[in-house]
Design a protein around this motif. Structure first.
Motif, PDB file in Angstrom:
ATOM      1  N   GLY A   1      48.281  -4.389  44.932  1.00  0.00           N
ATOM      2  CA  GLY A   1      49.313  -3.971  43.980  1.00  0.00           C
ATOM      3  C   GLY A   1      49.420  -2.464  43.884  1.00  0.00           C
ATOM      4  N   ALA A   2      48.266  -1.786  43.782  1.00  0.00           N
ATOM      5  CA  ALA A   2      48.262  -0.325  43.711  1.00  0.00           C
ATOM      6  C   ALA A   2      48.796   0.281  45.005  1.00  0.00           C
ATOM      7  N   TRP A   3      48.421  -0.337  46.133  1.00  0.00           N
ATOM      8  CA  TRP A   3      48.868   0.148  47.436  1.00  0.00           C
ATOM      9  C   TRP A   3      50.391   0.072  47.544  1.00  0.00           C
ATOM     10  N   LEU A   4      50.958  -1.046  47.118  1.00  0.00           N
ATOM     11  CA  LEU A   4      52.406  -1.207  47.184  1.00  0.00           C
ATOM     12  C   LEU A   4      53.125  -0.201  46.293  1.00  0.00           C
ATOM     13  N   LEU A   5      52.598   0.022  45.095  1.00  0.00           N
ATOM     14  CA  LEU A   5      53.213   1.007  44.211  1.00  0.00           C
ATOM     15  C   LEU A   5      53.111   2.403  44.797  1.00  0.00           C
ATOM     16  N   TYR A   6      51.980   2.701  45.435  1.00  0.00           N
ATOM     17  CA  TYR A   6      51.800   4.011  46.069  1.00  0.00           C
ATOM     18  C   TYR A   6      52.812   4.227  47.180  1.00  0.00           C
ATOM     19  N   THR A   7      53.095   3.167  47.941  1.00  0.00           N
ATOM     20  CA  THR A   7      54.012   3.320  49.070  1.00  0.00           C
ATOM     21  C   THR A   7      55.458   3.485  48.636  1.00  0.00           C
ATOM     22  N   THR A   8      55.770   3.249  47.366  1.00  0.00           N
ATOM     23  CA  THR A   8      57.137   3.472  46.906  1.00  0.00           C
ATOM     24  C   THR A   8      57.476   4.949  46.853  1.00  0.00           C
ATOM     25  N   VAL A   9      56.443   5.805  46.805  1.00  0.00           N
ATOM     26  CA  VAL A   9      56.693   7.250  46.782  1.00  0.00           C
ATOM     27  C   VAL A   9      56.112   7.927  48.008  1.00  0.00           C
ATOM     28  N   ASP A  10      55.558   7.129  48.935  1.00  0.00           N
ATOM     29  CA  ASP A  10      54.952   7.686  50.150  1.00  0.00           C
ATOM     30  C   ASP A  10      55.829   7.349  51.333  1.00  0.00           C
TER      31      ASP A  10
END
Length: 212
Positions: free
Chosen positions: A83-92
């Protein structure tokens, strides 16, 4: 004991939520703008299928090595990480890898194949090496830790991966524009967090609410 169909469904849903924005799909999108999209998907699916078998066996080995409570804790932790990884990739920002240069060894080998088969080798090799350590692999390992080495995991994941990959390839073979996948990432992140919380609930209040 979960039923075969239930495990297939769980594997399908979790893999489906992990795929949008995943770098393997970006590779497929990029290659499909140059090669036959069906050959691109065939190459990618062959690599995906092989990796999934390895991941299931690895997860099954871990299943017999630790007590169930620790394994459930690991699985819940993986879901929170996803979940954290997916949220991180929204701005990466993630760049789509380039296809094989014309003068490369891969291009030379491919030139000997019929033109209709071009795209299989670049897609296959990009997936073999590009998928290593990706979140979709962690999903599979987590499922195998939970359920063991069952073909239901492989079937469920292939039912998600192949249609999504084909849709991606066909779409990007016709247009160079990319969809904004931020909302895909956020929904997927929420689903992973819910699965993690469900495992925690099973141990804290003695009740599980989701089919995992």
């Amino acid at each position: 004991m979960e039923s075969f169909i239930s495990i297939v469904g769980t594997a399908f849903i979790l893999q489906l939520t992990a795929l949008p924005g995943e770098k393997g799909q970006l590779v497929i999108a990029g290659l499909a703008t140059r090669y036959n999209p069906y050959m691109v998907v065939a190459g990618a699916s062959t690599a995906f299928g092989g990796w999934t078998v390895i991941e299931i066996l690895l997860g099954n080995a871990l299943k017999g090595a630790l007590p169930a409570v620790y394994l459930d804790g690991i699985t819940a932790g993986l879901f929170f990480i996803f979940g954290a990884w997916l949220l991180y990739t929204t701005v990466d920002s993630v760049d789509t890898p380039e296809v094989a240069p014309e003068g490369s060894r891969l291009a030379a080998i491919q030139s000997r194949l019929p033109e209709r088969l071009h795209g299989f080798l670049p897609s296959f090799w990009f997936m073999v090496f590009g998928e290593f350590g990706d979140k979709t692999q962690l999903v599979t390992i987590g499922l195998a830790v939970q359920y063991g080495a069952t073909p239901a995991i492989w079937i469920g994941e292939m039912l998600a991966i192949i249609p999504v990959s084909l849709a991606t390839a066909l779409f990007f073979s016709k247009t160079a524009h990319r969809l904004d996948q931020t909302w895909f990432h956020r929904v997927a992140a929420g689903i992973f967090v819910l699965f993690g919380l469900d495992i925690v609930a099973a141990y804290t209040i003695g009740r599980s609410f989701l089919p995992l």
